[in-house]
Design a protein around this motif. Structure first.
Motif, PDB file in Angstrom:
ATOM      1  N   LEU A   1       0.829  -1.213   0.000  1.00  0.00           N
ATOM      2  CA  LEU A   1       0.000   0.000   0.000  1.00  0.00           C
ATOM      3  C   LEU A   1       0.862   1.262   0.000  1.00  0.00           C
ATOM      4  O   LEU A   1       0.571   2.221  -0.724  1.00  0.00           O
ATOM      5  CB  LEU A   1      -0.937  -0.001   1.209  1.00  0.00           C
TER       6      LEU A   1
ATOM      7  N   SER B   1       2.281   1.766  -3.490  1.00  0.00           N
ATOM      8  CA  SER B   1       1.267   2.271  -4.421  1.00  0.00           C
ATOM      9  C   SER B   1       0.968   3.748  -4.174  1.00  0.00           C
ATOM     10  O   SER B   1       0.815   4.520  -5.124  1.00  0.00           O
ATOM     11  CB  SER B   1      -0.021   1.462  -4.304  1.00  0.00           C
TER      12      SER B   1
ATOM     13  N   THR C   1       1.826   6.591  -6.855  1.00  0.00           N
ATOM     14  CA  THR C   1       0.721   7.409  -7.354  1.00  0.00           C
ATOM     15  C   THR C   1       1.002   8.894  -7.151  1.00  0.00           C
ATOM     16  O   THR C   1       0.846   9.703  -8.077  1.00  0.00           O
ATOM     17  CB  THR C   1      -0.593   7.022  -6.648  1.00  0.00           C
TER      18      THR C   1
ATOM     19  N   ILE D   1      -2.983   4.533 -14.045  1.00  0.00           N
ATOM     20  CA  ILE D   1      -3.406   3.859 -12.823  1.00  0.00           C
ATOM     21  C   ILE D   1      -3.237   2.343 -12.898  1.00  0.00           C
ATOM     22  O   ILE D   1      -3.159   1.689 -11.865  1.00  0.00           O
ATOM     23  CB  ILE D   1      -4.860   4.212 -12.446  1.00  0.00           C
TER      24      ILE D   1
ATOM     25  N   THR E   1       0.210   1.847 -11.385  1.00  0.00           N
ATOM     26  CA  THR E   1       0.307   2.131  -9.948  1.00  0.00           C
ATOM     27  C   THR E   1      -0.584   1.237  -9.097  1.00  0.00           C
ATOM     28  O   THR E   1      -0.267   1.003  -7.933  1.00  0.00           O
ATOM     29  CB  THR E   1      -0.005   3.608  -9.637  1.00  0.00           C
ATOM     30  N   LEU E   2      -1.676   0.729  -9.648  1.00  0.00           N
ATOM     31  CA  LEU E   2      -2.585  -0.103  -8.860  1.00  0.00           C
ATOM     32  C   LEU E   2      -2.434  -1.603  -9.093  1.00  0.00           C
ATOM     33  O   LEU E   2      -2.889  -2.394  -8.271  1.00  0.00           O
ATOM     34  CB  LEU E   2      -4.036   0.307  -9.117  1.00  0.00           C
ATOM     35  N   ILE E   3      -1.802  -1.988 -10.200  1.00  0.00           N
ATOM     36  CA  ILE E   3      -1.614  -3.421 -10.480  1.00  0.00           C
ATOM     37  C   ILE E   3      -0.140  -3.756 -10.668  1.00  0.00           C
ATOM     38  O   ILE E   3       0.401  -4.627  -9.988  1.00  0.00           O
ATOM     39  CB  ILE E   3      -2.437  -3.861 -11.722  1.00  0.00           C
TER      40      ILE E   3
END
Length: 153
Positions: A32, A35, A39, A66, A69-71
């Motif tokens: 977390l 990320s 981001t 995204i 940054t998210l996957i």
């Protein structure tokens, strides 16, 4: 299949079982954090015009990629932390340097493909140094959170 059991009268210490798979739950705080850092750094650098993402998911909504940054970044961090937990101190330093160099090269490749555009004043050694700092921070955060978690038990 034969299973060896510990002899009841033996003075030998039993070997602790080391799981083949790793506990991803212990990595969640570091994932977390990575990320969030990724981001916010992307938002900052896109905002000041240092780079942009011409090909991205939902371009009308997001100015950054995204999906990465998210996957992509969380999957990369899982691999990174998995490897860092299995090598010694000197190999960790070398691994961070090699991964940072590969990420800087991947950025250059992403530019050639058209996923990424840097401002002319951008130097790729900025990315190399940035990834070194980023990876050290993520690893140290993971170690600190892991140690504090083990002390609670």
């Amino acid at each position: 299949m034969t299973i060896a059991k510990h002899l009841k009268g033996s003075n030998l210490q039993q070997l602790q079982k080391r799981p083949f798979f790793f506990d991803i739950k212990k990595m969640v705080p570091a994932i977390l954090l990575a990320s969030l850092i990724g981001t916010y750094l992307d938002l900052f650098f896109v905002g000041i015009g240092m780079y942009s993402f011409p090909k991205r998911f939902l371009p009308d909504v997001f100015s950054i990629n995204i999906v990465f940054t998210l996957i992509g970044l969380p999957l990369f961090v899982v691999f990174f932390l998995f490897m860092m937990n299995r090598i010694n101190v000197w190999k960790k330093a070398g691994f961070i340097i090699v991964i940072s160099l590969l990420m800087a090269c991947a950025e250059k490749l992403a530019e050639e493909i058209g996923f990424f555009i840097h401002k002319d004043s951008w130097k790729h050694w900025f990315s190399f140094c940035g990834y070194i700092i980023f990876l050290i921070c993520v690893y140290l955060f993971n170690r600190i959170s892991f140690l504090s978690d083990s002390r609670k038990k």
